[in-house]
Write an enzyme that holds these catalytic residues in place. Structure first.
Site, PDB file in Angstrom:
ATOM      1  N   HIS A 123      33.902  23.151 -32.626  1.00 47.27           N
ATOM      2  CA  HIS A 123      34.857  22.844 -33.699  1.00 47.27           C
ATOM      3  C   HIS A 123      34.283  23.114 -35.090  1.00 47.27           C
ATOM      4  O   HIS A 123      35.034  23.197 -36.065  1.00 47.27           O
ATOM      5  CB  HIS A 123      35.360  21.395 -33.588  1.00 47.27           C
ATOM      6  CG  HIS A 123      34.381  20.340 -34.027  1.00 47.27           C
ATOM      7  ND1 HIS A 123      33.603  19.615 -33.141  1.00 47.27           N
ATOM      8  CD2 HIS A 123      34.060  19.872 -35.261  1.00 47.27           C
ATOM      9  CE1 HIS A 123      32.868  18.747 -33.811  1.00 47.27           C
ATOM     10  NE2 HIS A 123      33.120  18.886 -35.097  1.00 47.27           N
ATOM     11  N   ASP A 153      32.840  21.489 -26.213  1.00 43.09           N
ATOM     12  CA  ASP A 153      32.738  21.609 -27.670  1.00 43.09           C
ATOM     13  C   ASP A 153      31.370  22.130 -28.101  1.00 43.09           C
ATOM     14  O   ASP A 153      30.775  21.643 -29.066  1.00 43.09           O
ATOM     15  CB  ASP A 153      33.019  20.270 -28.351  1.00 43.09           C
ATOM     16  CG  ASP A 153      33.343  20.428 -29.837  1.00 43.09           C
ATOM     17  OD1 ASP A 153      33.569  21.580 -30.275  1.00 43.09           O
ATOM     18  OD2 ASP A 153      33.353  19.416 -30.557  1.00 43.09           O
ATOM     19  N   SER A 226      28.196  17.121 -37.157  1.00 46.21           N
ATOM     20  CA  SER A 226      28.623  17.793 -35.931  1.00 46.21           C
ATOM     21  C   SER A 226      27.776  19.024 -35.644  1.00 46.21           C
ATOM     22  O   SER A 226      27.590  19.875 -36.510  1.00 46.21           O
ATOM     23  CB  SER A 226      30.092  18.209 -36.034  1.00 46.21           C
ATOM     24  OG  SER A 226      30.932  17.087 -36.048  1.00 46.21           O
TER      25      SER A 226
END
Length: 488
Positions: A123, A153, A226
């Site tokens: 993402h 992911d 992230s």
């Protein structure tokens, strides 16, 4: 000189022994009392050169006119950002033209090899036109995308450098215990190369994916973290920081990192093939519950109960609906999640032994795995049909045989069979366990049912066998599941 007796010489050594024991006890006590590392500074200094900030640029369309001036009304990341975006979109004139603009996003990553492979979250780089990597030294390099896996992911990037890059090794996430110290590093809220520390709060967390195996930690993780690494105290990456649980968008001490056990397998496939290649068994499954185990005579409440076997490797190997998969490739199967992960991690084309529980005993089957990515659209096998029969009231349900007319009306297919649930008494166990009008019962007691008499016979068989419940295979909108209902 007369030597001391043996006992006397040993007695003379006793104070020295006591002193040594006291020193050892003091060291152990100090370590236990301290409980935390004296500092994370050495660890941070060691791994920092391999941790990177990631900036992506994406072209998006925006509307022109008085409502949009080409710039953000509120700062990006503000709690009001979504509110104002929705408000402006609702009030945009229908004929207002759109114009492209550049949008930037921030994330983290880490280098895993000296030749420039970098791991991050999918993402972070999804739909990006440009990806720029900033190193701890301040140098910047453009990155190209090698491959992504939306299921976990994860993404793999590559940069070209004229000299070897510092990198960090993978660690064994399975060795991480709840309570162990960990350190996160990344680019939280754009504040690059930031370090936070905490402990492993929980293991084996699942959020939404079939292949999830998250480490939960209270090390501070925020937007921008992230894709960054979660380190053990040896400087090994045991997780990829991916998500947080938060009511306000900031860290409240519940962060999740995809375990290195999952990540290493995915990243190795992306590096080799540019895509994932997961094993595929070709079954639909559900967990074994207490009442299901009782209904089929299974002593242990574990394994994966097969609800459907469409065309594929499992069908070719002789797997049947109603089988309980107990072991896969020599490893015990605890539940459906475990089986999905075991199969997904297996090599495509590999032949494995699989032990199933069927008709009160175990059988061993050999299955050659297919590839999940090319089999996502597999169509379940059609169920056998049956002859018409009168309606019947059984186990709190009114049921009828699926006739060709009913099959056509419900769009079940020309070969559809089984028993249609027409009504379910709201005070019945069947209603409590989720059966509803329109459901189709195709099996009872792990045998096909084509008439109401078949169902009644299976119920009597269960009673005679001393079973307190019977297992029904129920389909709703084509999706199968097993339901155990009491027969006593």
């Amino acid at each position: 000189m007369r030597p001391l007796p043996r006992q006397a010489s040993e007695w003379r050594l006793f104070p020295a022994v006591l002193l040594a024991l006291a020193l050892l006890f003091a060291q152990v006590s100090g370590a236990l009392a301290r409980g935390t590392p004296e500092s994370f500074a050495d660890l941070a200094e060691k791994v920092s050169p391999a941790v990177v900030n990631i900036t992506t640029t994406t072209t998006v369309a925006t509307a022109t006119g008085p409502q949009f001036d080409g710039g953000p009304i509120v700062p990006e990341g503000s709690p009001f950002e979504d509110f104002f975006r929705d408000f402006m979109e609702r009030n945009r004139p229908g004929d207002a033209p759109r114009r492209p603009r550049r949008s930037s996003a921030l994330g983290s990553g880490f280098v895993i090899s000296e030749d420039g492979f970098i791991v991050t979250n999918n993402h972070v780089i999804a739909e990006a036109d440009e990806i720029m990597i900033e190193f701890y030294s301040g140098n910047e390099l453009p990155a190209t995308l090698v491959g992504t896996d939306p299921n976990t992911d994860l993404a793999l990037l590559k940069v070209e450098s004229d000299k070897p890059l510092a990198f960090v090794p993978w660690g064994n996430s399975d060795a991480a215990r709840v309570g162990d110290w960990v350190m996160a590093m990344g680019n939280p809220l754009g504040q690059g190369f930031s370090v936070s520390a905490g402990i492993v709060s929980a293991r084996g967390r699942a959020l939404s994916g079939s292949y999830d195996d998250f480490i939960q930690t209270d090390a501070a993780i925020n937007r921008g973290n992230s894709g960054g690494p979660l380190f053990n105290l040896d400087g090994e990456v045991i997780g990829v920081n991916t998500a947080i649980l938060s009511p306000n968008g900031g860290s409240i001490g519940i962060g999740f990192a995809m375990s290195s056990r999952v990540a290493t397998n995915v990243i190795n496939q992306l590096k080799e093939f540019g895509e994932t290649r997961r094993g595929w068994l070709g079954v639909r499954i559900q967990d074994v519950t207490d009442d299901v185990a009782n209904a089929i005579g299974l002593e242990q409440v574990r394994g994966a109960l097969v609800t459907d076997v469409p065309e594929g490797p499992a069908l070719d190997a002789g797997v049947k609906a109603g089988d309980v998969i107990m072991t896969f490739d020599g490893v015990d199967v605890e539940d459906t999640r475990a089986l999905v992960q075991q199969v997904g991690n297996a090599d495509v084309g590999k032949s494995v032994r699989m032990k199933v529980f069927r008709d009160g005993k175990t059988e061993t089957l050999m299955v050659t795995l297919g590839r999940r990515e090319t089999a996502e659209g597999a169509v379940p096998a059609a169920q056998p049909g049956g002859a018409p029969a009168p309606d019947a009231d059984v186990l709190g349900m009114t049921i009828a045989v699926v006739t060709p007319e009913i099959a056509a009306e419900m769009d079940l297919g020309a070969d559809a069979g089984g028993l249609l649930v027409k009504e379910v008494a709201e005070d019945s166990e069947a209603f409590e366990k989720g059966l509803r009008a329109g459901d189709i019962i195709t099996q009872a007691g792990q045998a096909d049912v084509a008439t109401t008499a078949d169902l009644s016979a299976r119920i009597e068989d269960a009673k005679e066998a001393g079973r307190s419940s019977i297992l029904l295979l129920v389909r709703r909108s084509g999706e199968p599941r097993f339901v155990a209902l009491s027969v006593q």
